[in-house]
Design an enzyme around this catalytic site. Structure first.
Site, PDB file in Angstrom:
ATOM      1  N   ASP A   3       0.724  -1.201  -0.041  1.00  7.02           N
ATOM      2  CA  ASP A   3       0.153  -0.098  -0.071  1.00  7.02           C
ATOM      3  C   ASP A   3       0.937   1.270   0.013  1.00  7.02           C
ATOM      4  O   ASP A   3       0.587   2.149   0.967  1.00  7.02           O
ATOM      5  CB  ASP A   3      -0.940   0.132   1.285  1.00  7.02           C
ATOM      6  N   GLU A 210     -11.344   0.033  -3.801  1.00  3.91           N
ATOM      7  CA  GLU A 210     -10.622   0.685  -2.802  1.00  3.91           C
ATOM      8  C   GLU A 210      -9.192   1.484  -3.225  1.00  3.91           C
ATOM      9  O   GLU A 210      -9.263   1.376  -4.526  1.00  3.91           O
ATOM     10  CB  GLU A 210     -10.094  -0.552  -1.867  1.00  3.91           C
TER      11      GLU A 210
END
Length: 307
Positions: A3, A210
């Site tokens: 991420d 997301e």
């Protein structure tokens, strides 16, 4: 680590990833096996020739007063010489919120605020500072990210996830207050539409899931995101920070591992896509590693990731 959020501060490239580890939590659709407990900061002077430097731990879940578990994605923005880490974390009731921690240096350490951002929910913050100095936080993720538990910023009695030809559930965006500690407004939907202006459907493999990211190129706003269970990175373009954003194309094909999460950053005249996969861990989706690739734009502003 996974991420990634990459930014240039003081002429150096800094990467803020989440920190995977083998916690032993069983794998499930809620993502409980992503049981991260701290953040590190990486620094880099040349993405193509140098090895990242690990600047060490910059924030621990145990140091956050409202912490429950699962310190998921984060992002950092600079304002007036201070650095603000916006992070996602479950509280003691297992509800995801966004929080703020502040540092005097990009490398931290970051000192958390005592409470989460009022009105915040879900996961995956991206903090975008526009050319006029206004700062926006994009956020949201379905399934384990809990976005389906809300409608119009209100918690639902029963979660609802659109299906089939219904419009897909969009991510959210809110302008921040001048001190970057709270939302300055109610969050708004980040709608991705097709070329005819229709919101992408829930059944579309290119719909939002997301991992929001926002960057700007030649005056246009590029909203990119992960499609989750269809495993693409995609992007859409708009004329302002709120959208709507017109869907363009896939940015990255499925990689090894379930999740796909990224950021896009310009550094020393080149554009880079940072993302993660699970090649070093032989496909263990909770043990991810960072990768980087250069991006090119064509004359129409379309992006292509270089091999």
């Amino acid at each position: 680590m996974a991420d990634p959020s990459a930014h240039v501060f003081n002429g150096k490239l800094y990467i803020y990833p989440s920190h995977d580890w083998e916690s032993g939590v069983p794998e499930n659709d809620n993502g409980d096996h992503f049981n991260m407990k701290d953040y590190h900061c990486l620094s880099l002077s040349d993405p193509e020739t140098e090895i990242c430097k690990d600047e060490g731990i910059i924030l621990r879940a145990e140091d956050i007063p409202w912490a429950g578990r699962q310190l998921w994605d984060s992002d950092v923005v600079e304002k007036n010489g201070k650095y603000y880490l916006i992070f996602s974390l479950k509280d003691k009731n297992d509800i995801f919120h966004l929080g703020v921690a502040i540092a005097d240096r990009p490398e931290g350490p970051f000192i958390p605020q005592p409470d989460p951002i009022r009105g915040s929910y879900s996961i995956d913050p991206c903090v975008f500072k526009d050319d006029d100095g206004k700062v926006y936080t994009y956020f949201g993720g379905i399934w384990g990210g809990q976005l389906q538990r809300y409608k119009d910023n209100k918690a639902l009695e029963n979660a609802y996830l659109p299906e089939g030809d219904e419009p897909a559930l969009p991510g959210r965006v809110a302008m921040m207050t001048d001190d970057l500690l709270q939302f300055a407004e109610e969050s708004r939907p980040v709608v991705v539409v097709d070329k005819d202006g229709n919101p992408l459907k829930a059944s579309d493999p290119h719909r939002f899931f997301e991992a929001s990211w926002m960057h700007k190129y030649q005056g246009k706003y590029y909203f990119s995101y992960s499609t989750g269970d269809s495993h693409f990175l995609c992007y859409a373009i708009g004329d302002n920070p709120y959208g709507p954003f017109v869907y363009q194309d896939e940015l990255l094909q499925p990689v090894v591992g379930w999740t796909t999460h990224h950021c896009i950053c310009e550094y020393k005249g080149k554009w880079y896509l940072f993302h993660h996969d699970c090649v070093p861990s032989n496909g263990k989706t909770w043990l991810r590693s960072l990768k980087v690739a250069e991006i090119e734009y064509d004359e129409n502003g379309k992006m292509r990731v270089l091999d």
